[in-house]
Design an enzyme around this catalytic site. Structure first.
Site, PDB file in Angstrom:
ATOM      1  N   TYR A 191      20.683 120.426 -16.741  1.00 59.71           N
ATOM      2  CA  TYR A 191      18.706 120.046 -17.392  1.00 59.71           C
ATOM      3  C   TYR A 191      18.321 119.952 -18.460  1.00 59.71           C
ATOM      4  CZ  TYR A 191      14.743 118.823 -15.265  1.00 59.71           C
ATOM      5  OH  TYR A 191      12.738 118.513 -15.179  1.00 59.71           O
TER       6      TYR A 191
ATOM      7  N   LYS B 162      17.386 116.801 -20.637  1.00 58.93           N
ATOM      8  CA  LYS B 162      15.736 116.706 -20.736  1.00 58.93           C
ATOM      9  C   LYS B 162      14.986 116.920 -21.745  1.00 58.93           C
ATOM     10  CE  LYS B 162      14.343 115.470 -16.573  1.00 58.93           C
ATOM     11  NZ  LYS B 162      14.255 114.232 -16.636  1.00 58.93           N
TER      12      LYS B 162
END
Length: 270
Positions: A177, A181
């Site tokens: 994650y 990002k």
């Protein structure tokens, strides 16, 4: 209306910040192509918006993305705004349940004064890492690649990519994650430099605690703990974040490019 006769393409438009963004553009007169992997969810609130054009789409599929933007070109011949709001924090329900369990275990240990050492790296499979990167990073690349020629033809444009506060600070969680990002921020900066000569701005948002269905998948007590870490001790509404998107997509925000804005209640300060 600020976006009368404009065309916007919003991913993740069936719920959360994507839906709120689509609603904001529709309210300001834009034709909104709303993309989401779930055709059923698109058929609910999004499809009821004025000027709504539902686009069932897996943004991890580069060829499907090309076809979606070819449809925009055929139907409208222009594109003014691209918002990449689609994203996941886990590749599947099992991984999400494991993440929530780890988070709650850490929170409980903190309350009880015990040490807790979360371990994620060794349990991440190649398939899980790849799936999250395909959605969170490849997806915005695919859409940006397809949107750029349309915006160049239009004569200007604005691209807003959704990153996360987790890309700007150290967070113990599955690496796919924050890595995905953080990659979005690199994509944003490169695209901003390359597309500036064509009057196309590219910026990123790195939200913290926003009251979305995805955020609410965590335990309520743990959510309260996260919000308590912020100077502003509440969650943001998706509509608040959507207003920032409108600013960046409009004339008032046209001098900003390559920037990262973090609606995080002060959790991230730069």
């Amino acid at each position: 209306m600020k976006f009368q006769d404009k065309v916007a393409f919003v991913t993740g438009a069936a719920s959360g910040m994507g839906l709120a963004t689509a609603q904001a553009f529709a309210r300001e007169g834009a034709t909104v192509y709303g993309a989401d992997i779930s055709a059923d969810n698109l058929a609910k609130e999004f499809a009821a918006l004025p000027g709504a054009r539902p686009v069932p789409l897996d943004i991890a599929d580069g060829q499907a993305v090309r076809a979606a933007f070819a449809r925009v070109d055929e139907e409208r011949g222009r594109l003014d705004v691209l918002v990449n709001a689609a994203g996941v924090n886990a590749p599947n329900k099992a991984a999400l349940d494991a993440l929530n369990a780890q988070n709650y275990a850490g929170f409980t240990a903190m309350k009880e004064g015990r040490a807790h050492r979360p371990e994620f790296l060794e349990d991440i499979t190649d398939e899980d890492f790849d799936r999250v990167l395909k959605i969170n990073l490849y997806g915005p690349f695919y859409t940006t690649r397809s949107a750029a020629p349309l915006m160049k033809k239009t004569g200007r444009g604005a691209i807003i990519n959704f990153s996360s506060a987790a890309a700007l600070m150290g967070v113990a969680m599955p690496a796919y994650y924050p890595a995905s990002k953080a990659g979005v921020l690199g994509l944003t900066r490169e695209s901003a430099v390359e597309l500036a000569p064509f009057n196309i701005s590219v910026n990123a948002l790195a939200p913290g605690a926003v009251d979305t269905p995805l955020f609410r998948q965590s335990d309520e007590e743990f959510i309260d703990f996260l919000v308590g870490m912020q100077p502003i001790k509440r969650t943001a509404t998706p509509a608040e974040v959507a207003e920032t998107v409108l600013f960046l997509a409009g004339e008032q925000g046209s001098y900003y490019t390559g920037q990262t804005f973090s609606p995080s209640g002060g959790l991230v300060m730069q």
